[in-house]
Design a protein around this motif. Sequence first.
Motif, PDB file in Angstrom:
ATOM      1  N   ALA A 188       0.957  -1.148  -0.064  1.00 40.42           N
ATOM      2  CA  ALA A 188       0.155  -0.108   0.117  1.00 40.42           C
ATOM      3  C   ALA A 188       0.837   1.319   0.065  1.00 40.42           C
ATOM      4  O   ALA A 188       1.913   1.267   0.701  1.00 40.42           O
ATOM      5  CB  ALA A 188      -0.939   0.197   1.265  1.00 40.42           C
ATOM      6  N   ALA A 189       0.696   2.238  -0.705  1.00 40.98           N
ATOM      7  CA  ALA A 189       1.249   3.458  -0.820  1.00 40.98           C
ATOM      8  C   ALA A 189       0.280   4.484  -0.816  1.00 40.98           C
ATOM      9  O   ALA A 189      -0.761   4.820  -1.417  1.00 40.98           O
ATOM     10  CB  ALA A 189       2.145   3.582  -2.259  1.00 40.98           C
ATOM     11  N   ASP A 190       0.527   5.381   0.246  1.00 41.86           N
ATOM     12  CA  ASP A 190      -0.328   6.636   0.720  1.00 41.86           C
ATOM     13  C   ASP A 190       0.348   7.896   0.320  1.00 41.86           C
ATOM     14  O   ASP A 190       1.610   8.072   0.718  1.00 41.86           O
ATOM     15  CB  ASP A 190      -0.931   6.343   2.039  1.00 41.86           C
ATOM     16  N   ILE A 191      -0.445   8.696   0.031  1.00 39.88           N
ATOM     17  CA  ILE A 191       0.168  10.123  -0.349  1.00 39.88           C
ATOM     18  C   ILE A 191      -0.094  11.207   0.794  1.00 39.88           C
ATOM     19  O   ILE A 191      -1.406  11.175   1.201  1.00 39.88           O
ATOM     20  CB  ILE A 191      -0.407  10.720  -1.468  1.00 39.88           C
ATOM     21  N   GLU A 212       3.202  13.085  -9.642  1.00 38.04           N
ATOM     22  CA  GLU A 212       4.419  12.892  -9.058  1.00 38.04           C
ATOM     23  C   GLU A 212       4.598  11.666  -8.161  1.00 38.04           C
ATOM     24  O   GLU A 212       5.637  11.001  -8.313  1.00 38.04           O
ATOM     25  CB  GLU A 212       4.832  14.163  -8.286  1.00 38.04           C
ATOM     26  N   ALA A 213       3.442  11.528  -7.251  1.00 34.45           N
ATOM     27  CA  ALA A 213       3.607  10.268  -6.439  1.00 34.45           C
ATOM     28  C   ALA A 213       3.524   8.872  -7.393  1.00 34.45           C
ATOM     29  O   ALA A 213       4.132   8.144  -7.023  1.00 34.45           O
ATOM     30  CB  ALA A 213       2.479  10.185  -5.648  1.00 34.45           C
ATOM     31  N   ALA A 214       2.748   8.991  -8.561  1.00 35.83           N
ATOM     32  CA  ALA A 214       2.675   7.777  -9.164  1.00 35.83           C
ATOM     33  C   ALA A 214       3.966   7.366  -9.943  1.00 35.83           C
ATOM     34  O   ALA A 214       4.727   6.238 -10.038  1.00 35.83           O
ATOM     35  CB  ALA A 214       1.544   7.730 -10.415  1.00 35.83           C
ATOM     36  N   ALA A 215       4.804   8.399 -10.487  1.00 36.06           N
ATOM     37  CA  ALA A 215       5.892   8.164 -11.128  1.00 36.06           C
ATOM     38  C   ALA A 215       7.068   7.531  -9.872  1.00 36.06           C
ATOM     39  O   ALA A 215       7.893   6.896 -10.136  1.00 36.06           O
ATOM     40  CB  ALA A 215       6.436   9.669 -11.758  1.00 36.06           C
ATOM     41  N   ARG A 224      13.130  -0.893  -3.956  1.00 33.44           N
ATOM     42  CA  ARG A 224      12.919  -1.932  -2.921  1.00 33.44           C
ATOM     43  C   ARG A 224      12.652  -3.305  -3.283  1.00 33.44           C
ATOM     44  O   ARG A 224      12.492  -4.187  -2.575  1.00 33.44           O
ATOM     45  CB  ARG A 224      11.689  -1.279  -2.257  1.00 33.44           C
ATOM     46  N   GLY A 225      12.746  -3.653  -4.690  1.00 30.77           N
ATOM     47  CA  GLY A 225      12.613  -5.102  -5.207  1.00 30.77           C
ATOM     48  C   GLY A 225      11.057  -5.475  -4.582  1.00 30.77           C
ATOM     49  O   GLY A 225      11.206  -6.847  -4.634  1.00 30.77           O
ATOM     50  N   LEU A 226      10.274  -4.891  -4.952  1.00 33.63           N
ATOM     51  CA  LEU A 226       8.723  -5.178  -4.790  1.00 33.63           C
ATOM     52  C   LEU A 226       8.283  -5.793  -5.890  1.00 33.63           C
ATOM     53  O   LEU A 226       8.923  -5.695  -7.227  1.00 33.63           O
ATOM     54  CB  LEU A 226       8.155  -4.040  -4.422  1.00 33.63           C
ATOM     55  N   GLY A 227       7.110  -6.419  -5.929  1.00 34.87           N
ATOM     56  CA  GLY A 227       6.327  -7.075  -7.187  1.00 34.87           C
ATOM     57  C   GLY A 227       4.851  -7.169  -6.405  1.00 34.87           C
ATOM     58  O   GLY A 227       4.463  -6.889  -5.472  1.00 34.87           O
ATOM     59  N   GLY A 228       3.976  -7.849  -7.236  1.00 32.81           N
ATOM     60  CA  GLY A 228       3.072  -8.223  -7.023  1.00 32.81           C
ATOM     61  C   GLY A 228       2.062  -7.160  -7.123  1.00 32.81           C
ATOM     62  O   GLY A 228       2.173  -6.428  -7.891  1.00 32.81           O
ATOM     63  N   LEU A 229       0.880  -7.228  -6.173  1.00 34.93           N
ATOM     64  CA  LEU A 229      -0.180  -6.244  -6.164  1.00 34.93           C
ATOM     65  C   LEU A 229       0.222  -4.637  -5.391  1.00 34.93           C
ATOM     66  O   LEU A 229       0.560  -4.958  -4.138  1.00 34.93           O
ATOM     67  CB  LEU A 229      -1.506  -6.686  -5.564  1.00 34.93           C
ATOM     68  N   VAL A 230       0.214  -3.800  -6.044  1.00 36.17           N
ATOM     69  CA  VAL A 230       0.605  -2.533  -5.294  1.00 36.17           C
ATOM     70  C   VAL A 230      -0.582  -1.458  -5.733  1.00 36.17           C
ATOM     71  O   VAL A 230      -0.850  -1.242  -6.743  1.00 36.17           O
ATOM     72  CB  VAL A 230       1.892  -1.899  -6.026  1.00 36.17           C
ATOM     73  N   VAL A 231      -1.018  -0.928  -4.411  1.00 33.10           N
ATOM     74  CA  VAL A 231      -2.043   0.123  -4.506  1.00 33.10           C
ATOM     75  C   VAL A 231      -1.659   1.456  -4.159  1.00 33.10           C
ATOM     76  O   VAL A 231      -1.335   1.565  -2.823  1.00 33.10           O
ATOM     77  CB  VAL A 231      -3.211  -0.489  -3.716  1.00 33.10           C
ATOM     78  N   LEU A 232      -2.005   2.411  -4.992  1.00 37.86           N
ATOM     79  CA  LEU A 232      -1.580   3.606  -4.448  1.00 37.86           C
ATOM     80  C   LEU A 232      -3.045   4.424  -4.262  1.00 37.86           C
ATOM     81  O   LEU A 232      -3.820   4.675  -5.128  1.00 37.86           O
ATOM     82  CB  LEU A 232      -1.005   4.595  -5.845  1.00 37.86           C
ATOM     83  N   ALA A 269     -12.863   4.694  -8.839  1.00 34.94           N
ATOM     84  CA  ALA A 269     -14.047   5.696  -8.252  1.00 34.94           C
ATOM     85  C   ALA A 269     -13.459   6.141  -6.804  1.00 34.94           C
ATOM     86  O   ALA A 269     -13.709   7.125  -6.466  1.00 34.94           O
ATOM     87  CB  ALA A 269     -15.430   5.047  -8.486  1.00 34.94           C
ATOM     88  N   LEU A 270     -12.964   5.335  -6.133  1.00 26.27           N
ATOM     89  CA  LEU A 270     -12.402   5.509  -4.940  1.00 26.27           C
ATOM     90  C   LEU A 270     -10.900   6.031  -4.879  1.00 26.27           C
ATOM     91  O   LEU A 270     -10.519   6.100  -3.792  1.00 26.27           O
ATOM     92  CB  LEU A 270     -12.283   4.189  -4.057  1.00 26.27           C
ATOM     93  N   GLY A 271     -10.444   6.241  -5.963  1.00 23.34           N
ATOM     94  CA  GLY A 271      -9.186   6.912  -6.087  1.00 23.34           C
ATOM     95  C   GLY A 271      -7.821   6.229  -5.756  1.00 23.34           C
ATOM     96  O   GLY A 271      -6.978   6.369  -5.485  1.00 23.34           O
ATOM     97  N   LEU A 272      -8.392   4.869  -5.984  1.00 24.54           N
ATOM     98  CA  LEU A 272      -7.107   3.634  -5.948  1.00 24.54           C
ATOM     99  C   LEU A 272      -6.586   3.412  -7.165  1.00 24.54           C
ATOM    100  O   LEU A 272      -7.312   2.901  -8.114  1.00 24.54           O
ATOM    101  CB  LEU A 272      -7.560   2.527  -5.084  1.00 24.54           C
ATOM    102  N   MET A 273      -5.160   3.511  -7.339  1.00 26.27           N
ATOM    103  CA  MET A 273      -4.645   3.082  -8.775  1.00 26.27           C
ATOM    104  C   MET A 273      -3.989   1.639  -8.373  1.00 26.27           C
ATOM    105  O   MET A 273      -3.323   1.780  -7.346  1.00 26.27           O
ATOM    106  CB  MET A 273      -3.564   4.075  -9.026  1.00 26.27           C
ATOM    107  N   GLU A 274      -4.330   0.683  -9.001  1.00 29.22           N
ATOM    108  CA  GLU A 274      -3.754  -0.681  -8.891  1.00 29.22           C
ATOM    109  C   GLU A 274      -2.656  -1.181  -9.864  1.00 29.22           C
ATOM    110  O   GLU A 274      -2.821  -0.883 -11.104  1.00 29.22           O
ATOM    111  CB  GLU A 274      -4.895  -1.683  -8.957  1.00 29.22           C
ATOM    112  N   VAL A 275      -1.658  -1.364  -9.380  1.00 27.76           N
ATOM    113  CA  VAL A 275      -0.457  -1.899 -10.271  1.00 27.76           C
ATOM    114  C   VAL A 275      -0.016  -3.635  -9.860  1.00 27.76           C
ATOM    115  O   VAL A 275      -0.036  -3.910  -8.587  1.00 27.76           O
ATOM    116  CB  VAL A 275       0.849  -1.192  -9.858  1.00 27.76           C
ATOM    117  N   SER A 276      -0.033  -4.326 -10.855  1.00 25.45           N
ATOM    118  CA  SER A 276       0.610  -5.526 -10.781  1.00 25.45           C
ATOM    119  C   SER A 276       1.765  -5.720 -11.473  1.00 25.45           C
ATOM    120  O   SER A 276       1.860  -5.580 -12.769  1.00 25.45           O
ATOM    121  CB  SER A 276      -0.417  -6.788 -11.323  1.00 25.45           C
ATOM    122  N   ALA A 277       2.983  -5.849 -10.846  1.00 20.47           N
ATOM    123  CA  ALA A 277       4.446  -6.113 -11.179  1.00 20.47           C
ATOM    124  C   ALA A 277       4.991  -7.387 -11.027  1.00 20.47           C
ATOM    125  O   ALA A 277       4.580  -8.192  -9.971  1.00 20.47           O
ATOM    126  CB  ALA A 277       5.233  -5.133 -10.595  1.00 20.47           C
TER     127      ALA A 277
END
Length: 367
Positions: A188-191, A212-215, A224-232, A269-277
């Motif tokens: 989870a990533a929070d701004i 800026e936060a997405a970039a 950080r060597g992360l992967g899987g589901l990441v939510v901003l 609609a809830l403002g969550l950007m999902e990323v799968s890496a």
Amino acid sequence: MAIARILREQSVGETRWLALDSGDRPVALYVERSCATPAVLGARLEGRIGKTEPGAGGTFITLPGSDSAFLRTDHRQNVAFRSDHRQNVAFRFTSPPSEGTRVSVEIVSEARSGKLPRVNLVAPDAAPEMAGADAWRSHLKGGSAARVEDAAPGDPVVSAAFEDALRPEVTLPGGGQLYIERTRALTAADIDSAGRMMKGSAGARALSLNREAAAELARQILLRGLGGLVVLDCVSPIAGDGAAKIRAAFTETWEGLTARRAKALVPSALGLMEVSADWWITPLAERMLDTAGAPTPETLALEGLRQLEKAARQDRMARLALALPQAAHDWLAASGLDAPALLAARYGARLSIGVHGRTGFEVCPTP
């Protein structure tokens, strides 16, 4: 935005790699440890087919020593899938492999918490691929061609990059913070906009901060060597084509830095950007910290050795001693790493290693 140069910091027991972009910003990190498992990214290993778990979608592979790995398969078609950043290849078995069958495999993602390393099948006579740091570099845009510069043990640029990548908070270039927390299911990533000077309408301010936060999130996943589901969790309001611009900021940064696969969705609609890496390397925090977020005995021992080398290079005549906490000293003794001999070969017989009862390590002169 491709990789411009790579710093390589070699010290007793550990080599740290830091990739920097054209603006000299850290964008990716990798750690090689002398006592690590051979199941590192890209390694070619011989193993045997173990138990098949249709419900898990694959087969366990027994590797040399006590290591195990996981091979994704589709036994309805008797296919073992191989996928990497370059191509998708399917190996088709003429019959389902039986337990004990010898196979050659390649590590496509390193082990992480609760997960074995994942492998693909390769032909026994296949040409060797790059492994470890070389494989890590090959996944970075321009990484294989970027010049490698040797940094001295304890180099401040390398040290700062590793320290920053282990912190939960990241300061955004324009002000504000991005907080990153990994859970069992996702990251989870929070701004937080506190401290950011912004002008314009609420929508314009939110879009600037979110882009800026997405970039930055793309860069932090690599660092950080992360992967899987990441939510901003984006800042509202998100209006008009703002959602598409936020996703584009992530995608452009990601594709400019790495050939690894990642899929980003526009914020919901809830403002969550999902990323799968794709997963690729063991997350940095898992390599260096325990479950409570403190340095492991291994990390303390290796960092102590690094700082001992730094002090020895700064004063080439001084006799120095490294005092380690008991747990770190015990790890070093059991590791098989002959640190005293390695240090003596580099700096002569003027460095020693001992133990003390405190929690951190200490480097100090001796008579």
